[in-house]
Enzyme design. Sequence first.
Site, short mmCIF file in Angstrom:
data_model
loop_
_atom_site.label_atom_id
_atom_site.label_comp_id
_atom_site.label_asym_id
_atom_site.label_seq_id
_atom_site.Cartn_x
_atom_site.Cartn_y
_atom_site.Cartn_z
N SER A 55 38.77 72.21 -30.90
CA SER A 55 38.14 73.34 -31.60
C SER A 55 39.00 74.61 -31.52
O SER A 55 38.62 75.66 -32.00
CB SER A 55 36.77 73.63 -30.97
OG SER A 55 36.93 74.01 -29.61
N TYR A 56 40.17 74.51 -30.87
CA TYR A 56 41.03 75.70 -30.71
C TYR A 56 41.77 76.01 -32.01
O TYR A 56 42.43 75.13 -32.58
CB TYR A 56 42.05 75.51 -29.59
CG TYR A 56 41.47 75.59 -28.20
CD1 TYR A 56 40.10 75.79 -28.01
CD2 TYR A 56 42.26 75.47 -27.08
CE1 TYR A 56 39.56 75.86 -26.73
CE2 TYR A 56 41.73 75.54 -25.80
CZ TYR A 56 40.38 75.73 -25.64
OH TYR A 56 39.86 75.80 -24.36
N GLY A 57 41.69 77.26 -32.42
CA GLY A 57 42.31 77.67 -33.68
C GLY A 57 41.23 78.33 -34.53
O GLY A 57 40.05 78.06 -34.36
N GLY A 63 42.69 73.30 -34.84
CA GLY A 63 43.54 72.23 -34.33
C GLY A 63 44.99 72.67 -34.16
O GLY A 63 45.85 71.89 -33.76
N LYS A 89 40.11 68.90 -24.98
CA LYS A 89 38.65 68.88 -24.85
C LYS A 89 38.06 68.62 -26.24
O LYS A 89 38.39 69.31 -27.19
CB LYS A 89 38.15 70.22 -24.30
CG LYS A 89 38.67 70.51 -22.90
CD LYS A 89 38.13 71.78 -22.31
CE LYS A 89 38.58 73.04 -23.02
NZ LYS A 89 40.03 73.28 -22.99
#
Length: 326
Positions: A55-57, A63, A89
């Site tokens: 979920s990073y971004g 992504g 994660k």
Amino acid sequence: MQTNQELSLPKMGCGTWAWGNQLLWGYNESMDGQLQAVFNLCVNNGVTLFDTGDSYGTGRLNGRSESLLGQFSKEYQGVNQENICIATKLAAYPWRWTRQSMINACKSSAGRLGRNVDLVQMHWSTANYAPWQEEGLLDGLADLYEQGLVKGVGLSNYGTKRLQRVHQKFAERGVPIKTLQVQYSLLSTYPVTELGLKDVCDQLGIQLIAYSPLALGILTGKYSEKGPFPPGVRGLLFRQLLPGVRSLLQCLRDVAASRNKTMSQVALNWCIAKGTIPIPGAKSIQQAQENIGALGWELDFGEVAELDKAAASSDKKMVQNIFQTK
């Protein structure tokens, strides 16, 4: 089919939440060259664990952190290359509720990385709001290990009761839990002092990972009550917290001065002294160098006790992650 190799974890890792996040950390694509240099410097100095999340971004850059890590690890040639451990994660999105959805999510992460995920982690527990959703996700997590698609599995934001339940469930399938990741710092001792997580992890042979070990930057000593503050949400938080943590910051400053270290280095070394693996973020070479300076020395018993006391008497604490379970 099980071809799980042993995961080797270093004393300290690197968090990559900021790599791709525009909202909180002001990321833009011109930073990529600098981030590659940060990656190289970390690995070169034995900081071989990189923590990311699917979920990073932000927005179209979703992504992004995984894509960058894939690119950087492929291009890195040199010392500690074989120890690089990419931990991702997987988010418990509402539309993910089957075991297959976790397997698909991990395969998507592997696609962005251009390699298998080393350590796959459940980003948070849904116990607080949709307990029925979690069973399928956990089954999928264990499947990933059984199918040899990952070297290890871990959890994130789990408390003691929930952790013991999942440990029991996984033990029945012969799947070990390698790590548990929680928000832990001098400003956020709650998971250890109140939930007793460290003792439980030690009993179960689980390594505790400390995220946000510098409390989003408050423990670096770079910000004062009078400002200037970082932009956005962090600025608001700092305005609220800084006046109440004066004595803790003074204690950090004193220990740092007597050790000829920076406040950040002392705060990170304290996490290591507590038997956790801190994963501070780094967006620049200077930040990475400062983090690396937390390694190779140890706070003594008296210094740790002094910092513990200052942390316990601090008026303000970091807000706990809303997903943290008991």
